[in-house]
Write an enzyme that holds these catalytic residues in place. Sequence first.
Site, PDB file in Angstrom:
ATOM      1  N   ILE A 155       0.840  -1.206   0.000  1.00  0.00           N
ATOM      2  CA  ILE A 155       0.000   0.000   0.000  1.00  0.00           C
ATOM      3  C   ILE A 155       0.868   1.245   0.000  1.00  0.00           C
ATOM      4  O   ILE A 155       0.612   2.208  -0.735  1.00  0.00           O
ATOM      5  CB  ILE A 155      -0.959  -0.009   1.206  1.00  0.00           C
ATOM      6  CG1 ILE A 155      -1.910  -1.207   1.107  1.00  0.00           C
ATOM      7  CG2 ILE A 155      -1.746   1.292   1.275  1.00  0.00           C
ATOM      8  CD1 ILE A 155      -2.739  -1.440   2.360  1.00  0.00           C
ATOM      9  N   SER A 233      -4.736   3.062   7.890  1.00  0.00           N
ATOM     10  CA  SER A 233      -4.133   1.770   8.203  1.00  0.00           C
ATOM     11  C   SER A 233      -4.857   1.101   9.365  1.00  0.00           C
ATOM     12  O   SER A 233      -5.738   0.268   9.167  1.00  0.00           O
ATOM     13  CB  SER A 233      -2.650   1.945   8.504  1.00  0.00           C
ATOM     14  OG  SER A 233      -2.033   0.699   8.704  1.00  0.00           O
ATOM     15  N   ARG A 234      -4.503   1.465  10.595  1.00  0.00           N
ATOM     16  CA  ARG A 234      -5.166   0.934  11.784  1.00  0.00           C
ATOM     17  C   ARG A 234      -5.331   2.065  12.791  1.00  0.00           C
ATOM     18  O   ARG A 234      -4.413   2.849  13.029  1.00  0.00           O
ATOM     19  CB  ARG A 234      -4.361  -0.212  12.412  1.00  0.00           C
ATOM     20  CG  ARG A 234      -4.456  -1.526  11.656  1.00  0.00           C
ATOM     21  CD  ARG A 234      -5.860  -2.116  11.736  1.00  0.00           C
ATOM     22  NE  ARG A 234      -5.991  -3.381  11.029  1.00  0.00           N
ATOM     23  CZ  ARG A 234      -6.382  -3.489   9.769  1.00  0.00           C
ATOM     24  NH1 ARG A 234      -6.649  -2.400   9.066  1.00  0.00           N
ATOM     25  NH2 ARG A 234      -6.507  -4.678   9.209  1.00  0.00           N
ATOM     26  N   ASP A 258      -9.527   7.132   8.025  1.00  0.00           N
ATOM     27  CA  ASP A 258     -10.462   6.089   7.589  1.00  0.00           C
ATOM     28  C   ASP A 258     -10.601   5.043   8.676  1.00  0.00           C
ATOM     29  O   ASP A 258     -11.429   4.138   8.564  1.00  0.00           O
ATOM     30  CB  ASP A 258      -9.980   5.442   6.288  1.00  0.00           C
ATOM     31  CG  ASP A 258     -10.995   4.457   5.728  1.00  0.00           C
ATOM     32  OD1 ASP A 258     -12.152   4.868   5.506  1.00  0.00           O
ATOM     33  OD2 ASP A 258     -10.643   3.272   5.539  1.00  0.00           O
ATOM     34  N   GLU A 263     -13.116   2.317  16.928  1.00  0.00           N
ATOM     35  CA  GLU A 263     -14.132   2.040  15.909  1.00  0.00           C
ATOM     36  C   GLU A 263     -14.955   0.780  16.165  1.00  0.00           C
ATOM     37  O   GLU A 263     -16.064   0.654  15.660  1.00  0.00           O
ATOM     38  CB  GLU A 263     -13.496   1.954  14.529  1.00  0.00           C
ATOM     39  CG  GLU A 263     -12.618   0.741  14.293  1.00  0.00           C
ATOM     40  CD  GLU A 263     -11.985   0.769  12.903  1.00  0.00           C
ATOM     41  OE1 GLU A 263     -12.183  -0.206  12.161  1.00  0.00           O
ATOM     42  OE2 GLU A 263     -11.303   1.752  12.565  1.00  0.00           O
ATOM     43  N   HIS A 295     -13.926   3.443   7.672  1.00  0.00           N
ATOM     44  CA  HIS A 295     -13.152   2.253   7.294  1.00  0.00           C
ATOM     45  C   HIS A 295     -13.633   1.693   5.948  1.00  0.00           C
ATOM     46  O   HIS A 295     -13.971   0.510   5.823  1.00  0.00           O
ATOM     47  CB  HIS A 295     -13.249   1.176   8.382  1.00  0.00           C
ATOM     48  CG  HIS A 295     -12.053   0.282   8.439  1.00  0.00           C
ATOM     49  ND1 HIS A 295     -11.475  -0.133   9.601  1.00  0.00           N
ATOM     50  CD2 HIS A 295     -11.314  -0.280   7.449  1.00  0.00           C
ATOM     51  CE1 HIS A 295     -10.442  -0.920   9.345  1.00  0.00           C
ATOM     52  NE2 HIS A 295     -10.333  -1.024   8.041  1.00  0.00           N
ATOM     53  N   GLN A 296     -13.647   2.552   4.957  1.00  0.00           N
ATOM     54  CA  GLN A 296     -14.131   2.168   3.634  1.00  0.00           C
ATOM     55  C   GLN A 296     -13.043   2.193   2.567  1.00  0.00           C
ATOM     56  O   GLN A 296     -13.331   1.986   1.386  1.00  0.00           O
ATOM     57  CB  GLN A 296     -15.271   3.102   3.202  1.00  0.00           C
ATOM     58  CG  GLN A 296     -14.801   4.523   2.863  1.00  0.00           C
ATOM     59  CD  GLN A 296     -15.898   5.379   2.279  1.00  0.00           C
ATOM     60  OE1 GLN A 296     -16.744   5.885   3.005  1.00  0.00           O
ATOM     61  NE2 GLN A 296     -15.893   5.559   0.968  1.00  0.00           N
ATOM     62  N   ALA A 297     -11.802   2.441   2.960  1.00  0.00           N
ATOM     63  CA  ALA A 297     -10.749   2.565   1.952  1.00  0.00           C
ATOM     64  C   ALA A 297     -10.623   1.317   1.093  1.00  0.00           C
ATOM     65  O   ALA A 297     -10.250   1.390  -0.078  1.00  0.00           O
ATOM     66  CB  ALA A 297      -9.412   2.883   2.629  1.00  0.00           C
ATOM     67  N   PHE A 298     -10.939   0.160   1.659  1.00  0.00           N
ATOM     68  CA  PHE A 298     -10.814  -1.105   0.925  1.00  0.00           C
ATOM     69  C   PHE A 298     -11.967  -1.334  -0.049  1.00  0.00           C
ATOM     70  O   PHE A 298     -11.917  -2.263  -0.871  1.00  0.00           O
ATOM     71  CB  PHE A 298     -10.800  -2.274   1.919  1.00  0.00           C
ATOM     72  CG  PHE A 298     -12.154  -2.586   2.496  1.00  0.00           C
ATOM     73  CD1 PHE A 298     -12.935  -3.614   1.976  1.00  0.00           C
ATOM     74  CD2 PHE A 298     -12.679  -1.829   3.538  1.00  0.00           C
ATOM     75  CE1 PHE A 298     -14.193  -3.896   2.488  1.00  0.00           C
ATOM     76  CE2 PHE A 298     -13.932  -2.105   4.060  1.00  0.00           C
ATOM     77  CZ  PHE A 298     -14.692  -3.140   3.532  1.00  0.00           C
TER      78      PHE A 298
END
Length: 330
Positions: A155, A233-234, A258, A263, A295-298
């Site tokens: 990434i 990332s996290r 993100d 979360e 958390h939608q980057a993926f």
Amino acid sequence: MRVHLFSAKRFDRTSFDAANKVFGHDLRYVEAGLNADTVELAAGARAVCAFVSDLADDAVLTRLQALGVRHVALRSAGYDRVDLVSAKRLNIDVVRVPAYSPYAIAEHVLGLVLLLNRKLHRAWARVREGNFALDGLVGFDLHGKTVGLIGTGRIGMAAARAFVGLGCTVLAHDLRPDDAATAIGVRYVTLEELLRAAHIVSLHVPLNAGNRHLMNAERLAVMKPGAFLINASRGGLLDTDAAIAALKSGHLGALGLDVYEGESGLFFEDRSGAVLQDDRFSRLLTFPNVVITGHQAFLTVEALANIADTTLGNLTTLERGETCVNAVTS
């Protein structure tokens, strides 16, 4: 193999049903997330498929084993919410998806940078209200600016190529420098050098016990005044309280997230009709220079297809009694 997919959303059903035409597993979709309260929903399954927000600690894994579950298939790269020591003791296989689409994450990072820099979120809101004033919307050219990437895995490398393509100077910090990064002009420096020089800092490392709150008050203070910080990332890599303090003082120019360290129990559900109980998250939402996505980057078609294909392939390998290259061990 009978597989129960926890935290299953509509997009999971679509991607996994399509991929499963090749593999032929018995897929059962469970809307609830995996945790101590829902683990009984794994009854009858040989394997469970867990999402990034699911919890597989010692208590959950112990119960899974008692229910006959022998495999935990993560449909994510990260495995920080799985007790790998317990999994080994219980003889439960843990497999993951190490790479599904580095471009999806890197492009989302770039989107957050562009959004914050050019104040697109504020401009969009103004225009919808008939306000076409430009005051307060001044940004800067990314061309010629310095971007610091902490981590140059798949990434991080995708992000490096994007920022190099925009004419940025790219600095990087990684325990294992990559010759491919150097070849495109990335320069490896110490973490402190990166933080002091970068106009934009982006995190691209997995979360582990040694780097929780990697970006704490001390490191945020080292950053260039007015610099942007991006984390896709996290969540645990960033000390939220320290970030809030840096935003309040004006030292941190903008924050794009993100992911968020709190979360779990917040993201991935519609909570628009409820009062948020997380005061720190609510405080972040008050800043005009903070943008948070859930958390939608993926979340691209390509990434979802790769996640489903790799996950089901991992399970097929385990079903055959073969060694899975995507296994995770303690």
